[in-house]
Design a protein around this motif. Sequence first.
Motif, PDB file in Angstrom:
ATOM      1  N   GLY A  21       0.794  -1.221   0.000  1.00 25.37           N
ATOM      2  CA  GLY A  21       0.000   0.000   0.000  1.00 25.37           C
ATOM      3  C   GLY A  21       0.825   1.268   0.000  1.00 25.37           C
ATOM      4  N   THR A  22       2.141   1.147  -0.087  1.00 23.96           N
ATOM      5  CA  THR A  22       2.961   2.357  -0.010  1.00 23.96           C
ATOM      6  C   THR A  22       3.632   2.653  -1.342  1.00 23.96           C
ATOM      7  OG1 THR A  22       4.898   1.098   0.621  1.00 23.96           O
ATOM      8  CG2 THR A  22       3.503   1.912   2.404  1.00 23.96           C
ATOM      9  N   LEU A  23       3.800   3.943  -1.598  1.00 28.90           N
ATOM     10  CA  LEU A  23       4.456   4.357  -2.827  1.00 28.90           C
ATOM     11  C   LEU A  23       5.852   3.760  -2.934  1.00 28.90           C
ATOM     12  CD1 LEU A  23       3.292   8.039  -2.700  1.00 28.90           C
ATOM     13  CD2 LEU A  23       2.934   6.548  -4.656  1.00 28.90           C
ATOM     14  N   ALA A  24       6.537   3.677  -1.784  1.00 29.86           N
ATOM     15  CA  ALA A  24       7.904   3.159  -1.798  1.00 29.86           C
ATOM     16  C   ALA A  24       7.941   1.727  -2.315  1.00 29.86           C
ATOM     17  CB  ALA A  24       8.503   3.230  -0.393  1.00 29.86           C
ATOM     18  N   THR A  48      -9.346  -0.605  -3.271  1.00 31.30           N
ATOM     19  CA  THR A  48      -8.201  -0.611  -4.181  1.00 31.30           C
ATOM     20  C   THR A  48      -8.448   0.356  -5.333  1.00 31.30           C
ATOM     21  OG1 THR A  48      -8.070  -2.965  -3.731  1.00 31.30           O
ATOM     22  CG2 THR A  48      -6.656  -2.109  -5.467  1.00 31.30           C
ATOM     23  N   PHE A  49      -9.676   0.334  -5.841  1.00 36.80           N
ATOM     24  CA  PHE A  49     -10.014   1.214  -6.955  1.00 36.80           C
ATOM     25  C   PHE A  49      -9.822   2.668  -6.561  1.00 36.80           C
ATOM     26  CE2 PHE A  49     -13.176   3.895  -9.033  1.00 36.80           C
ATOM     27  CZ  PHE A  49     -12.810   3.720 -10.352  1.00 36.80           C
ATOM     28  N   ASP A  50     -10.273   2.989  -5.343  1.00 36.29           N
ATOM     29  CA  ASP A  50     -10.192   4.366  -4.883  1.00 36.29           C
ATOM     30  C   ASP A  50      -8.732   4.794  -4.732  1.00 36.29           C
ATOM     31  OD1 ASP A  50     -11.719   6.571  -4.315  1.00 36.29           O
ATOM     32  OD2 ASP A  50     -11.484   6.318  -2.163  1.00 36.29           O
ATOM     33  N   GLN A  51      -7.935   3.910  -4.145  1.00 31.04           N
ATOM     34  CA  GLN A  51      -6.509   4.171  -3.966  1.00 31.04           C
ATOM     35  C   GLN A  51      -5.850   4.398  -5.329  1.00 31.04           C
ATOM     36  OE1 GLN A  51      -4.822   0.915  -1.825  1.00 31.04           O
ATOM     37  NE2 GLN A  51      -3.096   2.078  -1.063  1.00 31.04           N
ATOM     38  N   PHE A  52      -6.250   3.573  -6.279  1.00 32.44           N
ATOM     39  CA  PHE A  52      -5.594   3.600  -7.575  1.00 32.44           C
ATOM     40  C   PHE A  52      -5.977   4.833  -8.393  1.00 32.44           C
ATOM     41  CE2 PHE A  52      -5.604   2.571 -12.124  1.00 32.44           C
ATOM     42  CZ  PHE A  52      -4.257   2.331 -12.293  1.00 32.44           C
ATOM     43  N   ARG A  53      -7.251   5.227  -8.346  1.00 34.04           N
ATOM     44  CA  ARG A  53      -7.665   6.270  -9.288  1.00 34.04           C
ATOM     45  C   ARG A  53      -6.990   7.597  -8.982  1.00 34.04           C
ATOM     46  NH1 ARG A  53     -13.113   9.303  -7.836  1.00 34.04           N
ATOM     47  NH2 ARG A  53     -13.106   8.870  -5.627  1.00 34.04           N
ATOM     48  N   PHE A  54      -6.671   7.856  -7.706  1.00 34.15           N
ATOM     49  CA  PHE A  54      -5.983   9.102  -7.392  1.00 34.15           C
ATOM     50  C   PHE A  54      -4.524   9.043  -7.819  1.00 34.15           C
ATOM     51  CE2 PHE A  54      -9.669   9.617  -4.712  1.00 34.15           C
ATOM     52  CZ  PHE A  54     -10.004  10.912  -5.070  1.00 34.15           C
ATOM     53  N   TRP A  55      -3.949   7.865  -7.630  1.00 32.67           N
ATOM     54  CA  TRP A  55      -2.588   7.697  -8.100  1.00 32.67           C
ATOM     55  C   TRP A  55      -2.551   7.814  -9.628  1.00 32.67           C
ATOM     56  CZ3 TRP A  55      -0.454   4.205 -11.413  1.00 32.67           C
ATOM     57  CH2 TRP A  55       0.945   4.240 -11.492  1.00 32.67           C
ATOM     58  N   ALA A  56      -3.570   7.261 -10.291  1.00 34.46           N
ATOM     59  CA  ALA A  56      -3.539   7.090 -11.745  1.00 34.46           C
ATOM     60  C   ALA A  56      -3.588   8.405 -12.516  1.00 34.46           C
ATOM     61  CB  ALA A  56      -4.694   6.192 -12.196  1.00 34.46           C
ATOM     62  N   VAL A  57      -4.022   9.481 -11.883  1.00 35.71           N
ATOM     63  CA  VAL A  57      -4.121  10.718 -12.629  1.00 35.71           C
ATOM     64  C   VAL A  57      -2.822  11.513 -12.593  1.00 35.71           C
ATOM     65  CG1 VAL A  57      -4.947  12.218 -10.815  1.00 35.71           C
ATOM     66  CG2 VAL A  57      -5.702  12.581 -13.153  1.00 35.71           C
TER      67      VAL A  57
END
Lengths: 310, 336
Positions: B110-113, B172-181
Amino acid sequence: MRRLRYAGWLAVAAVVLAGAMALSVSVGEADLPWSLALDLRLPRTALAAVSGALFGVGGALIQSVTRNALASPDVIGVTQGAGLAAVIAVTAGLPYAFVAPTALAGGLLAAAVAFLLGARSGFTANRFVLGGVAIAFALRAGIEVTLTTADAIDAQRAQIWLLGSVNGLGWAEATPLAITLVVALPLLAMAAWALRTSALDDDTARGLGARPVGVRAGVGALGVVMAALATATVGAVDFVALVAPQTAQRIARTERPPIALAAVIGAALVVVADLVARRVLAPTQLPVGVVTAAIGGPFLIFLLLRARRA
Amino acid sequence: MGRRIGLLLGAAALLVLAVAASLAIGARPIPLGDVLSALFHPDGSETAVIVHDLRIPRTVVGLAVGPALAVAGLVMQALTRNPLAEPRILGISAGASTGVVLAIAVFGIGTLAGWIWFALLGALAAGAIVFTLGLRLGTGASSPITLALTGAAVDACLGAVIYTLLSTSTRTFDQFRFWAVGSLSGRGLDLVVQAAPILLLGLVSAIAAARGLDGLALGDEVAVGLGHRIALVRTSAAIAAVTLTGAAVALAGPIAFVGLAVPHAARALSARLKTGTSHALLLPLSALMGGVLVLVADTVGRVIAPPGEVPAGVLTALVGAPLLIALTRRNRLVAA
């Protein structure tokens, strides 16, 4: 001989479609008695079939007019235009009844812009495709922007729509599409005839009394409307409008995508893809467009490689 | 020679301004003087905390990501001799995204690292596919279209994979969509440190390929005649493109169109000032301008829609999309 072979392939495709539909109705999470299964699963299966047919026909018409397999609605931005309009409608909280008309308008608008970009200083199919690809990317960016600003539930609903899904849809959605298909049949017959004449070079065609430019514009517009209508109803079911006509053209060995065969293959493709989509991760039901994208992507690459060799 | 140095100095000055703006402007504006004093005297005041914990990290992330994407785009355009080449359009960003989704959905990271390595592997795999296909598809009358379509095809397949992985969990979708933009916010400095060696490798490969890319622009045969080792140049450029994209995407998500817009802007600027098109100039110029674009986009995004924030990727998409359309309207592109 040629007609006989075409009729043969059409019959084979129809049998495949019928078999796929029967399978789609009988296979599901639960073993249902046949009559109940018909009630529950036939509407969705029928919608998959009609929308697939519309994608197939729409793609065949656009490909015929542009003489370019790659000018399919997914590639030139029609799908993405419909998608952006629909996502805005969903996230703005518009009632569901408004989503499809909004999407239709978005798809048509995107096609018009692609056409205008292509029309500048002499229309060429290449420029049309390239302009369309650019529009498609731009619209995709717009879709992502809208998705991030929406709340999570709306965004996920919009996302499912974007990927194309027949989950929870049925007769109400299938009927208008079926009517469109039936009403368009005489137009399609005319289009097939007109396309045959316009296969001659423009001057000869004009000499025979045909109006090749008008014909191409009319047939192309009909194709865009059909594909956009299907997209507006079931969402962005990827690549069917590209793959179905190309497959039809290859097996029938014709010079242009044959319209009727493209329709039947498109229908069979979406029915099978939907069947796969709801069984592969059961009980999770994937949107059907995920499966068609997984098939369509490699097929597009295959087309590109073939075009390179030719 | 003097003109070139002047051009680079001008771009560097712009970058300094962008950095200053990025440190001073935000939901809470801080005068530049206070920023400077807080910078050198971290006294625990609220201003110092904002500058040190929020603004410095995201500015540094922008300084890493913008140049990386711009240089990746420049190298890809030269490598493929294709003006539309870009991490996003070639499907390499999608590869990196797939890696990240795999990390979230399959490995529960769950971490960017933790995502960096997955992003890099994904970019590598997608890059290998697209470049291999690109070589087989070669160049020719339809090459801009072919390449864009190859990318679109790869993008579609990877999109199917991503969605399938995301479909089982709203979280997971929520976590991903913010990263994805694509965004610079919420990334720590430790992350930049982790990505630094990869970025460095990419940058060195790009510099190593720069002169060879000048040769490639004249055609394979001329390049060989000039003594360039084509295979080496291509490999080096491909390594640069993939590592820079992978690291940038892992840091900030797939920020759109920087790789497309900046090299074109750099070329146009250099042509206007008659300083030529050598990659020895375009490479540092693109890097500087990429930093400016991403930092400005991020800074504007902080104040454009208060109280919320618009991610940098959104603003770069808004700039880049019309540019893409403008580029496709040029005659030479269709004939290329």
